[in-house]
Design a protein around this motif. Structure first.
Motif, PDB file in Angstrom:
ATOM      1  N   ASN A  99      -1.554  -8.425   6.904  1.00  0.00           N
ATOM      2  CA  ASN A  99      -1.095  -9.834   6.323  1.00  0.00           C
ATOM      3  C   ASN A  99      -1.448  -9.088   4.794  1.00  0.00           C
ATOM      4  OD1 ASN A  99      -2.223 -11.984   4.950  1.00  0.00           O
ATOM      5  ND2 ASN A  99      -1.442 -13.338   5.612  1.00  0.00           N
ATOM      6  N   LEU A 100      -0.695  -9.461   3.671  1.00  0.00           N
ATOM      7  CA  LEU A 100      -0.527  -9.179   2.655  1.00  0.00           C
ATOM      8  C   LEU A 100      -1.868  -9.761   1.345  1.00  0.00           C
ATOM      9  CD1 LEU A 100       0.383  -7.023   0.163  1.00  0.00           C
ATOM     10  CD2 LEU A 100       1.858  -9.228  -0.550  1.00  0.00           C
ATOM     11  N   GLY A 101      -1.940 -11.410   1.565  1.00  0.00           N
ATOM     12  CA  GLY A 101      -3.553 -11.466   1.566  1.00  0.00           C
ATOM     13  C   GLY A 101      -4.760 -10.894   1.639  1.00  0.00           C
ATOM     14  N   SER A 102      -4.835 -11.150   2.887  1.00  0.00           N
ATOM     15  CA  SER A 102      -5.836 -10.617   3.428  1.00  0.00           C
ATOM     16  C   SER A 102      -6.100  -9.280   3.117  1.00  0.00           C
ATOM     17  CB  SER A 102      -5.534 -10.375   5.160  1.00  0.00           C
ATOM     18  OG  SER A 102      -6.276 -11.891   5.631  1.00  0.00           O
ATOM     19  N   PHE A 103      -5.081  -8.426   2.979  1.00  0.00           N
ATOM     20  CA  PHE A 103      -5.183  -6.800   2.322  1.00  0.00           C
ATOM     21  C   PHE A 103      -5.791  -7.161   0.787  1.00  0.00           C
ATOM     22  CE2 PHE A 103      -3.641  -3.770  -0.264  1.00  0.00           C
ATOM     23  CZ  PHE A 103      -3.661  -3.045   0.187  1.00  0.00           C
ATOM     24  N   LEU A 104      -5.572  -7.603  -0.323  1.00  0.00           N
ATOM     25  CA  LEU A 104      -5.080  -7.950  -1.454  1.00  0.00           C
ATOM     26  C   LEU A 104      -6.502  -8.860  -1.815  1.00  0.00           C
ATOM     27  CD1 LEU A 104      -1.825  -9.048  -3.056  1.00  0.00           C
ATOM     28  CD2 LEU A 104      -3.150  -7.249  -3.022  1.00  0.00           C
ATOM     29  N   ASN A 105      -7.046  -9.904  -0.767  1.00  0.00           N
ATOM     30  CA  ASN A 105      -8.497  -9.799  -0.846  1.00  0.00           C
ATOM     31  C   ASN A 105      -9.389  -8.670  -0.636  1.00  0.00           C
ATOM     32  OD1 ASN A 105      -7.673 -13.234  -1.599  1.00  0.00           O
ATOM     33  ND2 ASN A 105      -7.974 -13.572   0.517  1.00  0.00           N
ATOM     34  N   THR A 106      -9.434  -8.586   0.834  1.00  0.00           N
ATOM     35  CA  THR A 106     -10.456  -7.520   0.971  1.00  0.00           C
ATOM     36  C   THR A 106     -10.572  -6.271  -0.073  1.00  0.00           C
ATOM     37  OG1 THR A 106      -9.258  -7.902   3.486  1.00  0.00           O
ATOM     38  CG2 THR A 106     -11.401  -5.600   2.591  1.00  0.00           C
ATOM     39  N   THR A 107      -9.454  -5.614  -0.651  1.00  0.00           N
ATOM     40  CA  THR A 107      -9.402  -4.559  -1.588  1.00  0.00           C
ATOM     41  C   THR A 107      -9.866  -5.539  -2.965  1.00  0.00           C
ATOM     42  OG1 THR A 107      -8.109  -3.850  -0.582  1.00  0.00           O
ATOM     43  CG2 THR A 107      -8.264  -3.097  -2.559  1.00  0.00           C
ATOM     44  N   ASP A 108      -9.590  -6.501  -3.541  1.00  0.00           N
ATOM     45  CA  ASP A 108     -10.339  -6.813  -5.122  1.00  0.00           C
ATOM     46  C   ASP A 108     -11.732  -7.309  -4.392  1.00  0.00           C
ATOM     47  OD1 ASP A 108     -10.308  -8.385  -7.298  1.00  0.00           O
ATOM     48  OD2 ASP A 108     -10.938  -9.694  -6.311  1.00  0.00           O
ATOM     49  N   ASP A 109     -12.431  -7.517  -3.451  1.00  0.00           N
ATOM     50  CA  ASP A 109     -13.624  -7.765  -3.332  1.00  0.00           C
ATOM     51  C   ASP A 109     -14.477  -6.692  -3.565  1.00  0.00           C
ATOM     52  OD1 ASP A 109     -13.132 -10.736  -2.598  1.00  0.00           O
ATOM     53  OD2 ASP A 109     -13.667 -10.392  -0.508  1.00  0.00           O
ATOM     54  N   LEU A 110     -13.585  -5.875  -2.133  1.00  0.00           N
ATOM     55  CA  LEU A 110     -14.745  -4.869  -2.190  1.00  0.00           C
ATOM     56  C   LEU A 110     -14.853  -3.113  -3.980  1.00  0.00           C
ATOM     57  CD1 LEU A 110     -15.467  -1.815  -1.210  1.00  0.00           C
ATOM     58  CD2 LEU A 110     -12.637  -1.314  -1.307  1.00  0.00           C
ATOM     59  N   ILE A 111     -14.026  -3.833  -4.519  1.00  0.00           N
ATOM     60  CA  ILE A 111     -13.560  -3.187  -6.088  1.00  0.00           C
ATOM     61  C   ILE A 111     -14.386  -4.326  -6.675  1.00  0.00           C
ATOM     62  CG2 ILE A 111     -12.066  -3.135  -8.372  1.00  0.00           C
ATOM     63  CD1 ILE A 111      -9.658  -2.145  -5.830  1.00  0.00           C
ATOM     64  N   ALA A 112     -14.440  -5.110  -7.029  1.00  0.00           N
ATOM     65  CA  ALA A 112     -15.476  -6.210  -7.462  1.00  0.00           C
ATOM     66  C   ALA A 112     -17.056  -5.435  -6.996  1.00  0.00           C
ATOM     67  CB  ALA A 112     -15.757  -7.168  -7.188  1.00  0.00           C
ATOM     68  N   SER A 113     -17.502  -5.738  -5.871  1.00  0.00           N
ATOM     69  CA  SER A 113     -18.666  -5.519  -5.522  1.00  0.00           C
ATOM     70  C   SER A 113     -18.822  -3.677  -5.824  1.00  0.00           C
ATOM     71  CB  SER A 113     -18.457  -5.435  -3.814  1.00  0.00           C
ATOM     72  OG  SER A 113     -18.445  -6.130  -3.724  1.00  0.00           O
TER      73      SER A 113
END
Length: 80
Positions: free
Chosen positions: A50-64
């Motif tokens: 799912n693109l939304g889940s992918f973007l959320n995971t990637t964004d969370d990882l980078i922010a962390s």
């Protein structure tokens, strides 16, 4: 559709990479984010249907990761 990304983060010191790796390590039973560390480099493999889940995971990882880097910088300034 399957979406994949490989994110590689390289640190100047292997000690900093280890701190970041342990701080952000995910116990992932579902297989959407795998991480490995070699010397001063952390590799993340993100997979999603799912693109939304992918973007959320990637964004969370980078922010962390940004947060961990700021903490490492501040702690090193305070010890010098």
């Amino acid at each position: 559709m399957k979406i994949k990304a490989d994110i590689k983060i390289e640190y100047k010191k292997s000690e900093d990479a280890e701190i970041s790796y342990q701080s952000l390590k995910v116990d992932d039973d579902e297989g959407y984010c795998k991480s490995t560390i070699t010397d001063n480099i952390i590799n993340y493999k993100i997979t999603s249907e799912n693109l939304g889940s992918f973007l959320n995971t990637t964004d969370d990882l980078i922010a962390s990761e940004i947060l961990v880097e700021k903490i490492l910088e501040k702690s090193q300034l305070n010890t010098n």
